[in-house]
Motif scaffolding. Structure first.
Motif, mmCIF file in Angstrom:
data_model
loop_
_atom_site.group_PDB
_atom_site.id
_atom_site.type_symbol
_atom_site.label_atom_id
_atom_site.label_comp_id
_atom_site.label_asym_id
_atom_site.label_seq_id
_atom_site.Cartn_x
_atom_site.Cartn_y
_atom_site.Cartn_z
ATOM 1 N N SER A 138 -7.571 2.308 -4.265
ATOM 2 C CA SER A 138 -7.853 1.177 -3.480
ATOM 3 C C SER A 138 -7.563 1.445 -1.855
ATOM 4 O O SER A 138 -8.341 0.986 -1.052
ATOM 5 N N HIS A 139 -6.650 2.573 -1.611
ATOM 6 C CA HIS A 139 -6.949 2.704 -0.046
ATOM 7 C C HIS A 139 -7.886 3.979 0.303
ATOM 8 O O HIS A 139 -7.808 4.547 1.443
ATOM 9 N N ARG A 167 -4.464 4.553 -9.065
ATOM 10 C CA ARG A 167 -4.847 2.925 -8.695
ATOM 11 C C ARG A 167 -4.600 2.750 -7.069
ATOM 12 O O ARG A 167 -5.582 2.299 -6.604
ATOM 13 N N GLU A 203 0.993 -1.192 -0.005
ATOM 14 C CA GLU A 203 -0.158 0.089 -0.055
ATOM 15 C C GLU A 203 0.961 1.295 0.032
ATOM 16 O O GLU A 203 1.628 1.587 1.159
#
Ligand code: SER
Length: 338
Positions: A111-112, A107, A68
């Motif tokens: 996603s987070h 991206r 991440e």
């Protein structure tokens, strides 16, 4: 659960050396991407080292799956002299590589659910001043003046600044279910001088080459005229500027690309201070007309008032401190000379 990290591309390069060392000292968890394996000094400081190209999308996807990424320092690039010999390759690395990283950051952010802070070193090469008389008259150049670069590298940097702004502000503006997730921030650096590494393929390289050659006891032929003047910055200030801009509150930033100055000096002034420190050195001039033309198109100094006001940019090293307290003592000891 994916692991939360900072990604540094081009980590084995000049800025990378300083940045990896500085971030590791502040306990950041770092992953790196570079075309060459990291040296023995840097490798132990990073959590994971990926060896490969920023043009390799499948490699970026593997990193995305595993980590991440909160923050990207995208340093990988081909510099200005090198890029003039291979402009198409330079475009591929400097521009396509950057859009790959911006997509990667988008991206990651999606996603987070938080924007990924994306630091991009741009350059005084983004400027193109038409002639010396205009350069003298222009003095300290502000970000939006003379943005007509003459080199492939300069074109790449200027365009990628705009690309970053697009990802930060306008990404997929017609799509109802998309929003920007990249918090893009760029510093236009002057010529950088490091005590621990030598640059390769740049056009401001005459200053660092001069001092490293003198410290090694080698003769040096400076490829620009004695009066050639552009701004330079000591590497610790460059690495600190990137970290400071990364940490600045988003609301304080009025621009996505900022000038950052250091000390503006002529090649002859630099030669004199190097000769004073290394009296046995031989530094002569052998002008390379084409490289001279590139440096002549870069400003003699930059107006960095926006960086000072918005995120507190305040370089620690002026000309004297850079040479007397940083470059000369550190270079001298790294080559085991007094
Ligand atoms: N130092 C770089 C070069 O000379 C400019 O960013 O290419």
């Amino acid at each position: 659960m994916r692991k939360s990290v900072v990604l540094i591309t081009g980590a084995g390069g000049e800025i990378g050396h300083a940045l990896v060392t500085g971030l590791a000292a502040s306990d950041a968890s770092i992953i790196t991407l570079d075309v060459a394996p990291l040296g023995a000094a840097l490798a132990p400081l990073v959590r994971r080292e990926f060896t490969g190209s920023i043009t390799d999308v499948s490699l970026l996807e593997r990193m995305l799956a595993e980590f991440e990424v909160e923050c990207v320092f995208h340093l990988a690039a081909l510099l200005s002299t090198r890029a003039e010999f291979t402009p198409v390759t330079a475009h591929r690395v400097n521009v396509e590589g950057t859009i790959n990283l911006l997509e990667f950051a988008q991206r990651q952010g999606e996603s987070h659910g938080r924007p990924v802070v994306f630091l991009y070193p741009s350059s005084i090469a983004a400027y193109g001043i038409p002639d010396l008389e205009t350069k003298t008259r222009a003095g300290r150049v502000a970000e939006d003046a003379f943005t007509h670069p003459t080199t492939m590298y300069g074109c790449n940097k200027l365009y990628c600044e705009e690309l970053g702004r697009y990802y930060a502000r306008h990404y997929k503006q017609l799509s109802v279910d998309a929003s920007p997730h990249v918090d893009f921030r760029s510093v236009r650096f002057p010529g950088l001088i490091s005590a621990s590494t030598v640059p390769s393929g740049g056009t401001s390289d005459y200053a660092p080459e001069m001092i490293h050659a003198a410290a090694k006891g080698e003769a040096y032929e400076c490829f620009v005229r004695p009066d050639t003047t552009i701004p330079f910055m000591a590497m610790p200030d460059a690495s600190n500027a990137l970290r400071q801009l990364a940490a600045a509150p988003r609301a304080r930033l009025t621009r996505t690309a900022y000038n950052a100055g250091g000390f503006s000096r002529s090649a002859e002034e630099i030669r004199e201070v190097v000769l004073a420190a290394f009296p046995a050195a031989t530094i002569t001039y052998k002008i390379d007309r084409k490289r001279q033309g590139i440096v002549d198109s870069w400003p003699a100094d930059v107006d960095d008032s926006a960086a000072r006001a918005d995120w507190g940019f305040a370089p620690a090293y002026d000309f004297n401190r850079a040479f007397l307290e940083y470059l000369i003592p550190s270079i001298g000891s790294s080559y085991h000379r007094p």
